[in-house]
Write a protein that holds these residues in place. Structure first.
Motif, PDB file in Angstrom:
ATOM      1  N   ASP A  16      35.190  49.428  69.642  1.00 43.09           N
ATOM      2  CA  ASP A  16      34.764  50.753  69.154  1.00 43.09           C
ATOM      3  C   ASP A  16      34.197  50.680  67.734  1.00 43.09           C
ATOM      4  O   ASP A  16      33.911  51.711  67.128  1.00 43.09           O
ATOM      5  CB  ASP A  16      35.927  51.748  69.226  1.00 43.09           C
ATOM      6  CG  ASP A  16      37.054  51.406  68.254  1.00 43.09           C
ATOM      7  OD1 ASP A  16      36.960  50.373  67.549  1.00 43.09           O
ATOM      8  OD2 ASP A  16      38.042  52.168  68.200  1.00 43.09           O
ATOM      9  N   ASP A  42      51.784  39.468  66.055  1.00 41.43           N
ATOM     10  CA  ASP A  42      50.673  38.682  65.542  1.00 41.43           C
ATOM     11  C   ASP A  42      49.454  38.956  66.424  1.00 41.43           C
ATOM     12  O   ASP A  42      49.097  38.168  67.297  1.00 41.43           O
ATOM     13  CB  ASP A  42      51.032  37.192  65.551  1.00 41.43           C
ATOM     14  CG  ASP A  42      49.995  36.379  64.801  1.00 41.43           C
ATOM     15  OD1 ASP A  42      48.945  36.941  64.436  1.00 41.43           O
ATOM     16  OD2 ASP A  42      50.230  35.185  64.578  1.00 41.43           O
ATOM     17  N   ILE A  43      48.824  40.094  66.179  1.00 41.27           N
ATOM     18  CA  ILE A  43      47.755  40.554  67.082  1.00 41.27           C
ATOM     19  C   ILE A  43      46.554  39.625  67.071  1.00 41.27           C
ATOM     20  O   ILE A  43      45.767  39.624  68.012  1.00 41.27           O
ATOM     21  CB  ILE A  43      47.294  41.985  66.734  1.00 41.27           C
ATOM     22  CG1 ILE A  43      46.761  42.032  65.308  1.00 41.27           C
ATOM     23  CG2 ILE A  43      48.423  42.970  66.904  1.00 41.27           C
ATOM     24  CD1 ILE A  43      45.945  43.280  65.043  1.00 41.27           C
ATOM     25  N   ARG A  95      44.191  36.696  55.249  1.00 42.34           N
ATOM     26  CA  ARG A  95      45.077  36.095  54.259  1.00 42.34           C
ATOM     27  C   ARG A  95      45.341  34.632  54.567  1.00 42.34           C
ATOM     28  O   ARG A  95      45.284  34.208  55.715  1.00 42.34           O
ATOM     29  CB  ARG A  95      46.380  36.893  54.196  1.00 42.34           C
ATOM     30  CG  ARG A  95      46.148  38.215  53.500  1.00 42.34           C
ATOM     31  CD  ARG A  95      47.413  38.987  53.352  1.00 42.34           C
ATOM     32  NE  ARG A  95      47.823  39.555  54.629  1.00 42.34           N
ATOM     33  CZ  ARG A  95      48.817  40.433  54.754  1.00 42.34           C
ATOM     34  NH1 ARG A  95      49.483  40.809  53.683  1.00 42.34           N
ATOM     35  NH2 ARG A  95      49.138  40.910  55.928  1.00 42.34           N
ATOM     36  N   PHE A 146      42.201  47.188  74.433  1.00 48.58           N
ATOM     37  CA  PHE A 146      41.191  46.927  73.407  1.00 48.58           C
ATOM     38  C   PHE A 146      39.810  47.432  73.829  1.00 48.58           C
ATOM     39  O   PHE A 146      39.024  47.844  72.993  1.00 48.58           O
ATOM     40  CB  PHE A 146      41.110  45.420  73.111  1.00 48.58           C
ATOM     41  CG  PHE A 146      42.250  44.917  72.288  1.00 48.58           C
ATOM     42  CD1 PHE A 146      42.242  45.061  70.906  1.00 48.58           C
ATOM     43  CD2 PHE A 146      43.344  44.298  72.878  1.00 48.58           C
ATOM     44  CE1 PHE A 146      43.290  44.598  70.138  1.00 48.58           C
ATOM     45  CE2 PHE A 146      44.400  43.833  72.116  1.00 48.58           C
ATOM     46  CZ  PHE A 146      44.382  43.988  70.742  1.00 48.58           C
ATOM     47  N   LEU A 200      37.663  40.943  73.931  1.00 48.05           N
ATOM     48  CA  LEU A 200      38.489  41.980  73.300  1.00 48.05           C
ATOM     49  C   LEU A 200      37.885  42.484  72.000  1.00 48.05           C
ATOM     50  O   LEU A 200      38.335  43.494  71.457  1.00 48.05           O
ATOM     51  CB  LEU A 200      39.894  41.441  73.011  1.00 48.05           C
ATOM     52  CG  LEU A 200      40.706  40.928  74.199  1.00 48.05           C
ATOM     53  CD1 LEU A 200      42.075  40.453  73.732  1.00 48.05           C
ATOM     54  CD2 LEU A 200      40.849  42.006  75.273  1.00 48.05           C
ATOM     55  N   THR A 242      35.783  49.392  65.084  1.00 49.71           N
ATOM     56  CA  THR A 242      36.834  49.289  64.066  1.00 49.71           C
ATOM     57  C   THR A 242      36.947  47.853  63.562  1.00 49.71           C
ATOM     58  O   THR A 242      36.895  46.905  64.349  1.00 49.71           O
ATOM     59  CB  THR A 242      38.208  49.661  64.662  1.00 49.71           C
ATOM     60  OG1 THR A 242      38.137  50.968  65.206  1.00 49.71           O
ATOM     61  CG2 THR A 242      39.302  49.609  63.599  1.00 49.71           C
ATOM     62  N   LEU A 243      37.128  47.712  62.258  1.00 54.71           N
ATOM     63  CA  LEU A 243      37.369  46.390  61.681  1.00 54.71           C
ATOM     64  C   LEU A 243      38.871  46.126  61.597  1.00 54.71           C
ATOM     65  O   LEU A 243      39.625  46.967  61.107  1.00 54.71           O
ATOM     66  CB  LEU A 243      36.762  46.322  60.271  1.00 54.71           C
ATOM     67  CG  LEU A 243      36.920  44.987  59.534  1.00 54.71           C
ATOM     68  CD1 LEU A 243      36.074  43.906  60.195  1.00 54.71           C
ATOM     69  CD2 LEU A 243      36.523  45.140  58.069  1.00 54.71           C
ATOM     70  N   VAL A 244      39.298  44.975  62.092  1.00 54.73           N
ATOM     71  CA  VAL A 244      40.676  44.525  61.891  1.00 54.73           C
ATOM     72  C   VAL A 244      40.593  43.278  61.028  1.00 54.73           C
ATOM     73  O   VAL A 244      40.055  42.252  61.450  1.00 54.73           O
ATOM     74  CB  VAL A 244      41.384  44.213  63.220  1.00 54.73           C
ATOM     75  CG1 VAL A 244      42.790  43.676  62.950  1.00 54.73           C
ATOM     76  CG2 VAL A 244      41.462  45.455  64.091  1.00 54.73           C
ATOM     77  N   SER A 245      41.096  43.396  59.818  1.00 59.48           N
ATOM     78  CA  SER A 245      40.926  42.301  58.870  1.00 59.48           C
ATOM     79  C   SER A 245      42.276  41.719  58.481  1.00 59.48           C
ATOM     80  O   SER A 245      43.145  42.425  57.992  1.00 59.48           O
ATOM     81  CB  SER A 245      40.202  42.815  57.624  1.00 59.48           C
ATOM     82  OG  SER A 245      40.076  41.769  56.694  1.00 59.48           O
ATOM     83  N   LEU A 271      36.487  45.443  66.654  1.00 55.71           N
ATOM     84  CA  LEU A 271      36.896  45.903  67.986  1.00 55.71           C
ATOM     85  C   LEU A 271      35.717  46.564  68.715  1.00 55.71           C
ATOM     86  O   LEU A 271      34.728  46.928  68.079  1.00 55.71           O
ATOM     87  CB  LEU A 271      38.065  46.889  67.863  1.00 55.71           C
ATOM     88  CG  LEU A 271      39.335  46.342  67.209  1.00 55.71           C
ATOM     89  CD1 LEU A 271      40.447  47.389  67.269  1.00 55.71           C
ATOM     90  CD2 LEU A 271      39.792  45.051  67.861  1.00 55.71           C
TER      91      LEU A 271
END
Lengths: 474, 474
Positions: free
Chosen positions: B174, B192-193, B182, B454, B204, B176-179, B172
């Motif tokens: 800032d 379901d981002i 899977r 975001f 974003l 931040t990791l969005v992982s 993101l």
């Protein structure tokens, strides 16, 4: 406050649009699994999208919670108000018009309150097919199907509800209409914001209409009942069947011997193999494609691999219906047997057998007398992993105990395989804590941020899924 | 500020990770259509996801714009910095590892900088197939494919990029990791981002990794070159072909005589019919499915309908390759002929012929001497509706004039059919105003709200798509 709001609601919706008679409210405040009982001052029954907009404007002004409800068939109490008696139920049942069927666009436009079965029938009448097939299709409504991103019996070939949405019409919590009901296959013009509402369980807005993707109507089906040998590597079998049917396989359903016994007396022709049963179905819309021969070819390879003790290919429509009747009545069979505690597990396709082994060991270690009814869409990695309520146990107490003591182990096993605690049933009110526990921290913050963006006051299905946050806090 | 940031960036990324030599910067600051030229103080080349996180943390602290760039093949200048000289380019080219291929999961995990062709090869090496086929596949990278939700040549059967994403890893703005990498087929646990980042053109966050869905490798293909009779109802023809091939049709491509003439001298065997050409291809992974017979059956029905002047079915792989070579070299043919002004139109499937008629009339009314090169994925309602730069006209000036005077008419015609100005190319910097003009007002507000959620500081690919807003203003 509530009185003033009720008066305004009656002005907007008319008498038929606002139910307050306590007896009439009963079916709207209990979830279909009879696990959660709520309370509501009134059930609102808008008959048009503008009426939904009016409701949300009033709710926003009065800061009153609105619980959207479609067919009320959630397995996670996603459409049940809480016990405070302050949340209004917004029923979609009067928004029940099929808006149009467009054969050349292969598209069906509907109000969100249309019953799935009626949507299917509208598609069929135009020579097309809506590839969404659920146990509850006779009573669930499109808005709920979208809200839970429902799966069902043909996800393997046609995908989840998400994959079948071309257009969406949504009323936001402040009453704003977001309309994108176009029938386009391709439209890369900015974030696909529709996706946020699919699977959101009515927590971001009220879905009031949708355009669904249709496919050519299948005219030929070929169906096989595969009695599995012991120790069959299901992932390898699935890969072979997908490959050798060129993905014409639309269903690949697993049924264990115990689940079969819930619905069929022993001694019939359709029996379980040592390793359970796989129900395989291919379908085709072409006059030029010998789908029966394709099935026979693929089944021949299963025999060569030593994976089948016996394979019965349906020779008539009645035989085919008989096979499906078994699969589709298992949930009722569980109910008759005293009920079950349901776990809607999904793991990567490669891990289904591993999950069956590790899950079975965990259940046996917890209490060897417990009986499992396991079946499901292994073609999608989805197992309905249900524990039967033992004779003499009180269902709700047993459900609570399993939820406390055993379910966490099963969910941990799934998570350890990069799997999930909810494949297709959603989160609702029953799995909120699981969501918080298992979500990637970055993702969970984004979930709350999305909720806060659309519903900063927290009036949209409050108590379901997540609470809003202000931005994306670090 | 810039110096301090550059020093910190060199500390994080090392010398190889920060390019500042003006000559080396050149290819990163011009879009591939040579329409937009920007400027940048440095090109950042992270070699790991943590390095991307470090870049974004620094950018957020210094409020500096970051322009993610993958293969730099955007048709809408989606990855080109502005002329201020203050936006850094973040190149994904060193994030180029295939993380894993998982045959039983039918999944491929990659870094976002992997070239599409390399991803295809990794799938093939495991006996599987990545059904994403683009003209730029030799140079475009997965991150850009995801950022534009790329379409291509087999959307009809396998969908857009969106439909092939199982997992995503995003940094993101800032840091931040969005992982969520899977490999699940089903996972209904909250919004379901991931969908927000697909087609977001890096506005974003930075996509750093993805899991892609694979299918069984096609082992048999059957391909036909259909010379169309005049006035063929293409939507009806498409519906027939989809039905009678049971959706094994993976490509249904339209080529007009003028586009054909750009790449092939007259007199060859593959010529245009009076109504142009449709290139049809079926593919199958099964040894038991006679895909050639299915194609012949369907083509026979086209002849019965009187829709084909001639049909040539490829008898060898060389003949098949020859047919595809025509289709795939049209963009180069346009370039050789002096270039074209591109319009990436999409309309509902039922309206393609209507659009050809009304669009053609509008172009002729504007200037009867203009020549059109029209081709595309009519199986998805997508027409590449290109106007050739007339001999002697200066390309950039002509492009600007058409964009001002004629394109709005074409887009209005599409919009009047519930169509769109961007089917698969995206918005980028070139179509921002079109997005604002044509979007549903409620939807446009949500777009800006999502951007603001975001990327509240507006540092993520600033100038592309939309500017952030604070919440969802009424």
């Amino acid at each position: 406050m509530s009185d003033e709001m009720l008066r305004a609601l009656r002005d907007e919706l008319g008498e038929a649009g606002v139910l307050t008679d306590p007896e009439r409210l009963v079916p709207y405040v209990v979830d279909q699994r009879d696990l959660v009982k709520g309370s509501t001052p009134a059930v609102l029954r808008p008959a048009s999208t503008p009426q939904v907009m009016a409701i949300m404007r009033l709710a926003a002004r009065h800061r009153v919670g609105i619980v959207p409800q479609a067919g009320n068939t959630s397995y996670c109490a996603g459409a049940t108000p809480d016990a405070s008696g302050r949340q209004f139920v917004l029923s979609l049942e009067r928004l029940d018009k099929v808006r149009s069927v467009d054969p050349l666009d292969a598209a069906l436009s509907v109000d969100a309150g249309v019953i799935l079965k009626h949507a299917q029938e509208a598609a069929e009448a135009a020579g097309l097919y809506l590839p969404l097939s659920l146990g509850s299709e006779g009573s669930c409504r499109i808005g709920g199907v979208i809200g839970t991103n429902a799966g069902g019996l043909s996800v393997l070939r046609y995908g989840m509800t998400r994959d079948l949405i071309l257009g969406l019409e949504v009323v936001l919590p402040d009453g704003t209409l977001v309309s994108d009901m176009r029938r386009l296959r391709k439209n890369n013009t900015g974030y696909d914001i529709r996706q946020n509402f699919i699977g959101a369980e009515g927590t971001l807005g009220v879905v009031t209409g949708a355009v669904l993707k249709l496919i050519p109507a299948p005219t030929r089906r070929a169906t096989a009942w595969v009695e599995l040998a012991p120790g069959v590597p299901l992932p390898e079998m699935l890969a072979l069947v997908r490959r050798e049917t060129s993905e014409l396989v639309s269903s690949f359903e697993f049924i264990t011997a115990r689940s079969l016994a819930l619905v069929r007396a022993p001694g019939g022709r359709l029996k379980s193999g040592s390793g359970g049963v796989i129900l395989v179905e291919l379908s085709s819309s072409s006059r030029h494609l010998p789908v029966e021969a394709v099935l026979e070819g693929a089944m021949g390879e299963l025999v060569e691999q030593g994976w089948a003790e016996d394979i019965i290919i349906a020779q008539t429509e009645a035989q085919r219906a008989d096979m499906w009747q078994i699969r589709e009545t298992i949930p009722e069979g569980e109910k008759r047997a005293g009920g079950s505690v349901k776990h809607d597990i999904s793991v990567p396709l490669s891990r289904t057998v591993d999950f069956l082994a590790q899950g079975g060991a965990a259940v046996a270690a917890y209490d060897p007398r417990l009986e499992l009814s396991v079946y499901g869409h292994v073609g999608d990695g989805n197992l309905h992993y249900n524990i039967l309520v033992p004779p003499g146990e009180e269902r709700l107490a047993f459900t609570a105990r399993i939820g406390r003591e055993l379910a966490p182990q099963l969910y941990d096993i799934a998570a350890g395989m990069d799997g999930t605690f909810s494949a297709e049933h959603g989160v609702g009110r029953l799995k909120r804590e699981l969501l918080q526990h298992y979500a990637d921290p970055g993702r969970y913050r984004v979930l709350r941020g999305i909720k806060g963006l659309f519903d900063p006051q927290g009036i949209m299905n409050p108590g379901a899924m997540v609470d809003p946050s202000d931005g994306l806090p670090s």
